[in-house]
Structure formats: structure tokens, C-alpha cells
Design a protein around this motif. Structure first.
Motif, PDB file in Angstrom:
ATOM      1  N   THR A  30       4.274   2.453  -2.627  1.00 62.71           N
ATOM      2  CA  THR A  30       4.261   3.241  -3.858  1.00 62.71           C
ATOM      3  C   THR A  30       5.447   4.186  -3.919  1.00 62.71           C
ATOM      4  N   SER A  31       5.774   4.619  -5.141  1.00 60.94           N
ATOM      5  CA  SER A  31       6.815   5.621  -5.343  1.00 60.94           C
ATOM      6  C   SER A  31       6.642   6.235  -6.726  1.00 60.94           C
ATOM      7  N   GLN A  33       7.875   7.401 -10.156  1.00 59.60           N
ATOM      8  CA  GLN A  33       8.978   6.903 -10.976  1.00 59.60           C
ATOM      9  C   GLN A  33       9.500   7.937 -11.971  1.00 59.60           C
ATOM     10  N   THR A  34       8.768   9.019 -12.183  1.00 59.86           N
ATOM     11  CA  THR A  34       9.165  10.033 -13.157  1.00 59.86           C
ATOM     12  C   THR A  34       9.245  11.401 -12.498  1.00 59.86           C
ATOM     13  N   GLY A  80       5.082   3.789  -9.469  1.00 60.04           N
ATOM     14  CA  GLY A  80       5.437   2.384  -9.297  1.00 60.04           C
ATOM     15  C   GLY A  80       4.823   1.871  -8.012  1.00 60.04           C
TER      16      GLY A  80
END
Length: 122
Positions: A30-31, A33-34, A80
């Protein structure tokens, strides 16, 4: 998928359903994104917390770690992710093949001062 900010009503773990069921729980990356909660005057450090990974879904939330006294988390963030079936494979690209391996470990990685832990890839 969107994860709600901690100041929003209904803050809780968010389910990410997979498009298909895996034969075993997949490796899950996971990461964020905003940067919807970014504030130059009071930096907010966010990561993605992971509660469980199953064959058909995963559960995530925004994690503030030890920065709860700095900044606010009042706006949703987009997370993401990629779910990869465990094992090894060769992926073809326009420049050649790339070999990859994926594994889902148990909850054995404990932190900076709790010694080294090996996670076998098979």
C-alpha cells in the motif's frame, strides 16, 4: 480506495475488496497517493495501517503513528494498493523479462529495536 480522515464521522478500517478471490491471502502493498491533509505549518505524517489480508479482501486505515499532536487529519486520502499472489513469476515487458517473488509474512516485523527478522520467499 479512499480512507477517511480521523476527524471525519465514521473513521474506521476500510475494506478493499479484491476483483477475484486468491487461493491464499496475497502479498499486499500500500501507499498513500494524495496529500490532502498536508500542512506546511504543522506537518502530518501518515502511512497506511493494515489490519488483515484475506483471500477476498484487505482492511486498511490511515496511521498517524506518534504524530497525533501535530496537524489534523480531516480529509479523505486515496490509498493505492497492489495484491500479488504468493510465489515467483516472470513478467514480460518491452525491454525483457523481470523475475519477481511475493510472500505474505506473519505479524513478525516488530520495530527498529526488536532485532532482525528473516522473511523467506520460498
Amino acid at each position: 480506495n479512499k480512507c477517511p480522515g480521523s476527524g471525519l464521522p465514521g473513521k474506521k478500517w476500510q475494506q478493499i475488496p479484491f476483483a477475484h478471490q486468491f487461493p491464499a491471502p496475497p502479498a499486499f502493498l500500500t501507499s498513500i497517493q494524495t496529500l490532502n491533509n498536508a500542512d506546511v505549518d504543522a506537518p502530518t505524517w501518515l502511512t497506511v495501517g493494515l489490519n488483515s489480508v484475506n483471500t477476498n479482501d484487505a482492511w486498511v486505515a490511515l496511521e498517524r503513528a506518534e504524530t497525533t499532536s501535530y496537524g489534523q487529519v480531516n480529509t479523505d486520502e486515496v490509498v493505492g494498493y497492489i495484491a500479488i499472489q504468493g510465489g515467483s513469476a516472470s513478467l514480460q515487458s518491452t525491454t525483457g523479462a523481470v523475475t519477481m517473488a511475493a510472500a505474505l509474512s506473519g505479524k513478525i516485523v516488530r520495530g527498529w529495536t526488536n532485532a532482525i527478522v528473516d522473511v523467506p520467499f520460498g
